[in-house]
Design a protein around this motif. Structure first.
Motif, PDB file in Angstrom:
ATOM      1  N   TYR A 177       0.852  -1.187   0.000  1.00  0.00           N
ATOM      2  CA  TYR A 177       0.000   0.000   0.000  1.00  0.00           C
ATOM      3  C   TYR A 177       0.895   1.246   0.000  1.00  0.00           C
ATOM      4  O   TYR A 177       0.958   1.995   0.973  1.00  0.00           O
ATOM      5  N   GLU A 208       0.094   4.943   1.161  1.00  0.00           N
ATOM      6  CA  GLU A 208      -0.033   5.289   2.576  1.00  0.00           C
ATOM      7  C   GLU A 208       1.274   5.135   3.342  1.00  0.00           C
ATOM      8  O   GLU A 208       1.279   5.067   4.563  1.00  0.00           O
ATOM      9  N   GLU A 209       2.399   5.040   2.611  1.00  0.00           N
ATOM     10  CA  GLU A 209       3.691   4.941   3.296  1.00  0.00           C
ATOM     11  C   GLU A 209       3.914   6.174   4.168  1.00  0.00           C
ATOM     12  O   GLU A 209       3.450   7.245   3.827  1.00  0.00           O
ATOM     13  N   ILE A 213       4.350   2.920   6.510  1.00  0.00           N
ATOM     14  CA  ILE A 213       3.476   2.084   7.308  1.00  0.00           C
ATOM     15  C   ILE A 213       4.276   1.456   8.452  1.00  0.00           C
ATOM     16  O   ILE A 213       5.347   0.891   8.235  1.00  0.00           O
ATOM     17  N   ASP A 231       3.808  -1.129  11.771  1.00  0.00           N
ATOM     18  CA  ASP A 231       2.948  -2.068  12.486  1.00  0.00           C
ATOM     19  C   ASP A 231       3.401  -2.166  13.934  1.00  0.00           C
ATOM     20  O   ASP A 231       4.602  -2.185  14.207  1.00  0.00           O
ATOM     21  N   SER A 282      -1.780  -1.684  12.068  1.00  0.00           N
ATOM     22  CA  SER A 282      -0.967  -0.970  11.075  1.00  0.00           C
ATOM     23  C   SER A 282      -1.273   0.511  11.121  1.00  0.00           C
ATOM     24  O   SER A 282      -2.433   0.907  11.071  1.00  0.00           O
ATOM     25  N   TYR A 283      -0.237   1.313  11.207  1.00  0.00           N
ATOM     26  CA  TYR A 283      -0.408   2.758  11.145  1.00  0.00           C
ATOM     27  C   TYR A 283       0.085   3.265   9.804  1.00  0.00           C
ATOM     28  O   TYR A 283       1.082   2.787   9.282  1.00  0.00           O
ATOM     29  N   LYS A 284      -0.643   4.252   9.253  1.00  0.00           N
ATOM     30  CA  LYS A 284      -0.272   4.783   7.937  1.00  0.00           C
ATOM     31  C   LYS A 284       0.339   6.174   8.072  1.00  0.00           C
ATOM     32  O   LYS A 284       0.116   6.863   9.060  1.00  0.00           O
ATOM     33  N   ARG A 285       1.037   6.564   7.027  1.00  0.00           N
ATOM     34  CA  ARG A 285       1.639   7.914   6.939  1.00  0.00           C
ATOM     35  C   ARG A 285       2.284   8.356   8.247  1.00  0.00           C
ATOM     36  O   ARG A 285       1.999   9.429   8.763  1.00  0.00           O
ATOM     37  N   LYS A 344      -4.548   7.623  12.854  1.00  0.00           N
ATOM     38  CA  LYS A 344      -3.401   7.125  12.072  1.00  0.00           C
ATOM     39  C   LYS A 344      -3.564   5.655  11.689  1.00  0.00           C
ATOM     40  O   LYS A 344      -2.726   5.094  10.979  1.00  0.00           O
ATOM     41  N   LEU A 373      -4.573   2.242  10.007  1.00  0.00           N
ATOM     42  CA  LEU A 373      -4.967   1.748   8.686  1.00  0.00           C
ATOM     43  C   LEU A 373      -5.891   0.548   8.875  1.00  0.00           C
ATOM     44  O   LEU A 373      -6.917   0.419   8.232  1.00  0.00           O
ATOM     45  N   ASN A 400      -4.903   4.989  -4.958  1.00  0.00           N
ATOM     46  CA  ASN A 400      -4.085   4.078  -4.168  1.00  0.00           C
ATOM     47  C   ASN A 400      -3.003   3.456  -5.027  1.00  0.00           C
ATOM     48  O   ASN A 400      -3.209   2.421  -5.646  1.00  0.00           O
TER      49      ASN A 400
END
Lengths: 659, 171
Positions: free
Chosen positions: A95, A98-99, A101, A103, A113-116, A139, A141, A414
């Motif tokens: 993905y 949304e980098e 990422i 975990d 998982s957390y994004k951005r 945050k 995902l 995406n």
């Protein structure tokens, strides 16, 4: 026990090592109970972590977004809070939009998982998730299904969010989930079980038959049945055979091989060992692009680890089968993705293709039988033998089995890697996983299969993806790059771009490709030129003449080129001409570019109402053709203008009109 | 039978600037007369000098027992190899399809006009070299450029100006 290596050091027979980990062989005699193995596996695979685990997505795309800074910040903050946690680097989960990422797995809670994530967020994540055991909702995902789903009900399951919903992860199942440099994590998730089963129960011929039955086809482009290819090499008697993994992913717009090599390199190595066993090869090469330094360094570690565990090298698992693996770095030539050119490159020559026959399966590297498979193809092999032929062949369509990874890029919301079963429609991939066209614009076309493929308009979006369907509509599977284009992309310009690419990458050995593509490029350049640059009437006649010859020339190149690169070189021109003829006509007859992408055809003027006289355009103009006083309306000298478009790009007030 | 042409005539090769010791190690590392090692050897040499010096091309040919023309052929065939020294900062602009669709040509143009050189060239003060790459494989964050092995993704014309400024200020 902390690692699987300790099992090896105990008195377990070498050939049973993997079976012990898989729970298929009782090693109680050596003091290893089945319970302790299960325990060890769940600890290593992080299902039952004893301490908090933080995994930072550090593939090339993550690193490009600054994952190293986030990682360093975690190191610093964990020290500050005095938290004993495991911090590890994982590959890309796919993905990319949304980098970065990250975990986090806290014992007893699901992996989240957390994004951005930015370095500034690190403190919040540690405080809220690791210390207070609550998610940072804005945050988040998604969460993994590795714990009671009633915990943190406000966070959706990762597999339910739109990007992952339609996907079926087979090849990518470990990417972004495990630490690629840790062989134990791969083993804990069932790694090398397929190799062990193949070596103990199956003859090479069985392996070939099973692969054929499973219906695995080459993922690099042509889609030839892999089992059949192996059979050719198997049937040739020789003292030495070679297996080569083609990781020269030169296709612009495709990066799945990089992601697999960076995220799950052991899978590729295991697949190679099985393939080598089938054809009887004792030596193998991974031919990897030099542009992928991270993949190369991870492969080096992977090979060293596998050697240490006795899963590569001499007498693998005491079966008598020997397979030695070496990495060869490519040196930046697109044509080296072609089998015979790749062989020439490994032999230390210019990467030019050879005429076939003899096929590499009969006489390849150093004149010996050689099989060349693509990274994704080989990464598919272990799963056929671990989950079974029937399971594998139940996925996909009648003629195309299994899944295919697509690299979504271009004007799509995406961006990233999606793995879907064969038979999924293009629309589902772009609008389902991809989330549609970015910036609210309209879809125009999708380029499938890189420079050898074709651009498809909206009417083909409901085509089910498989090798034959794509070929029928003038595209091809290629390596699976999907570049989405919206209304601001000019298709003539796209064709021109691909011709520029092909002319600079053509090896120059055969004339149709070397000269023909150059002529195609010239014709396209003439079409997209402004009348201002034409000096004589002959120039304008040449434009029409070129257009008349375009299709015929493309056909000649296709029919007479030596290798696959040349034979497909004209595809972008043929497909854009077939589906976007009106755009060619607009360029030719009306001398306009409907998408306003061909700058040479545009005239730039200043909007007197909007210009506030900031002088930015004048300072940025490379030919200094813009004049005007500060706080006064500016003026573009049309005779001197080179139509580079810098003024339009730089104007912050939309005061430059391009028509 | 190959005839080797050796322009230094007296048989002595002129040592290169860069690290001579490292250079010697490469010749020790690879066995003589094994032509398949040509590309890895050239890669190692370029790793030291940043380019392939003429004398090294001749020496590699002698070492591997092949005509110099063959080494030169290989060195000019692959995009990775270069025969002229690089600047202090190497800017590699990705020209893959995804980057092209997202405007990498504009970014290349800005870099070219700002630095006053075209792709493949080095500035006179040896500070910057601009190169184009077919595809870096980071299509999801297009358009991408790589400066000295550091990736910059999702660029716009504005951020490129800022980036160049940052690098020119550094020196």
């Amino acid at each position: 026990m902390n690692t699987f290596k300790e099992i090896l050091s105990k008195k377990v027979p070498a050939e049973k090592f993997i079976e012990v980990i898989g729970g298929k062989y009782d090693a109680s005699k050596a003091g290893i109970t089945p319970e302790s193995i299960v325990e060890l596996k769940s600890t290593i695979s992080m299902e039952k972590a004893e301490k908090p685990v933080i995994l930072v997505g550090m593939g090339t795309c993550g690193l490009a977004n600054g994952a190293q800074d986030v990682y360093d910040m975690f190191v610093q903050e964990l020290k500050k809070y005095e938290i004993d946690a495991v911090l590890s680097k994982v590959g890309c989960v796919g993905y990319c939009a949304e980098e970065i990422i990250v975990d986090v797995k806290v014992p007893g809670f699901p992996r989240i998982s957390y994004k951005r994530v930015t370095p500034e967020n690190v403190d919040t994540i540690i405080e809220r998730t690791i210390i207070n055991k609550e998610p940072v909702i804005q945050k988040a995902l998604g969460k993994y299904a590795d714990a009671d789903p009633s915990i943190w009900p406000e966070i959706p399951l990762l597999k339910d969010i739109p990007f992952f919903k339609l996907q079926k992860k087979v090849v990518l199942e470990n990417c972004g989930v495990i630490d690629p440099e840790n062989i134990d994590q791969y083993l804990a998730r069932g790694g090398y079980q397929a190799l062990s089963a193949v070596l103990s129960d199956k003859s090479p011929l069985d392996v070939i038959e099973d692969t054929k039955k499973a219906g695995l086809r080459g993922r690099g482009g042509g889609g030839f049945l892999s089992g059949k290819k192996w059979e050719f090499a198997y049937n040739v008697a020789s003292d030495q055979k070679y297996l080569i993994c083609n990781a020269d992913e030169g296709d612009p717009g495709a990066f799945m091989d990089r992601a697999v090599l960076e995220g799950d390199p052991h899978r590729v190595v295991e697949g190679m060992a099985i393939a080598a066993y089938a054809i009887g090869a004792s030596k193998g090469y991974i031919y990897c692009r030099a542009e992928y330094p991270l993949a190369i360094s991870r492969l080096e570690k992977t090979i060293a680890d596998a050697m240490e565990y006795g899963l590569l090298g001499k007498n693998i698992l005491n079966s008598g089968f020997t397979f030695e693996l070496k990495i060869k770095k490519g040196a930046g030539a697109f044509v080296c993705g072609e089998e015979t050119a790749l062989i020439n490159s490994i032999e230390g020559r210019r990467g030019t293709p050879r005429p076939r026959p003899p096929f590499p399966a009969v006489s390849g590297l150093f004149g010996k039988p050689t099989i060349i498979n693509n990274v994704e193809t080989l990464a598919n092999v272990p799963v056929i033998f671990s989950k079974g032929v029937d399971w594998y062949s139940s996925i996909g369509t009648d003629a195309s089995k299994g899944t295919k990874i697509f690299a979504l890029s271009g004007k799509v919301v995406n961006t990233g890697l999606v793995e879907v079963p064969m038979g999924t429609t293009i629309r589902e991939v772009i609008f389902g996983c991809g989330g549609g066209v970015a910036d609210g614009k309209n879809f125009k076309a999708v380029q499938i299969g890189g420079p050898s493929g074709g651009a498809l308009p909206e009417q083909f979006l409901d085509t089910e993806i498989d090798y034959e369907n794509l070929k029928e509509i003038g595209a091809m599977m290629g390596s699976g790059g999907l570049v989405v284009m919206d209304e601001s992309t000019c298709m003539v310009d796209l064709a021109k771009y691909f011709m520029q690419f092909i002319t600079s990458e053509s090896c120059g050995k055969c004339i149709p490709c070397r000269e023909g593509t150059k002529r195609l490029l010239e014709i396209l350049e003439r079409i997209t030129k402004s009348y201002r640059e034409e000096e004589t009437e002959i120039d304008s006649l040449m434009r029409f003449q070129g257009m008349l010859y375009l299709e015929r020339l493309a056909d000649v190149i296709k029919d007479t080129s030596l290798c696959g690169l040349g034979q497909t070189a004209a595809n972008p021109v043929i497909s854009t001409l077939r589906y976007f003829r009106d755009e060619y006509e607009a360029h030719l007859y009306d001398r306009t570019c409907p998408s306003k992408a061909c700058r040479q055809m545009l005239t730039y003027t200043v909007d007197k109402e909007k210009c506030i006289g900031c002088t930015l355009c004048a300072t940025r103009c490379p030919v200094s053709c813009i004049s005007g006083e500060r706080k006064g309306v500016h003026f573009i000298d049309q005779d001197a203008c080179t139509h580079c478009g810098q003024c339009e790009l730089n104007c912050r007030f939309d005061a430059i009109i391009a028509e | 039978m190959y005839i080797n042409y050796n322009p230094s005539r007296n048989g002595e090769l002129v040592p290169q600037k860069g690290n001579k010791m490292q250079s010697e190690e490469i010749y020790k590392k690879y066995p003589k007369n094994e032509a398949p090692n040509m590309i890895p050897m050239l890669q190692d040499i370029q790793g030291i000098h940043g380019y392939l010096p003429e004398d090294d091309i001749i020496r590699v040919a002698r070492h591997l027992g092949v005509p110099t023309s063959r080494v030169y052929g290989v060195a000019t065939f692959y995009n990775q190899f270069r025969l002229t020294p690089l600047g202090k900062h190497v800017i590699r602009v990705c020209r893959g399809t995804a980057c092209h669709v997202k405007g990498s040509l504009d970014i290349l143009q800005i870099l070219e006009t700002e630095l006053g050189i075209s792709a493949g060239e080095t500035t006179k003060d040896m500070q910057f070299t601009i190169e184009t790459v077919a595809c870096i494989g980071a299509c999801s964050i297009a358009p991408v450029i790589v400066i000295d092995d550091k990736y910059y993704g999702g660029l716009t014309s504005k951020s490129v100006y800022k980036l160049i400024k940052e690098y020119t200020k550094k020196d």
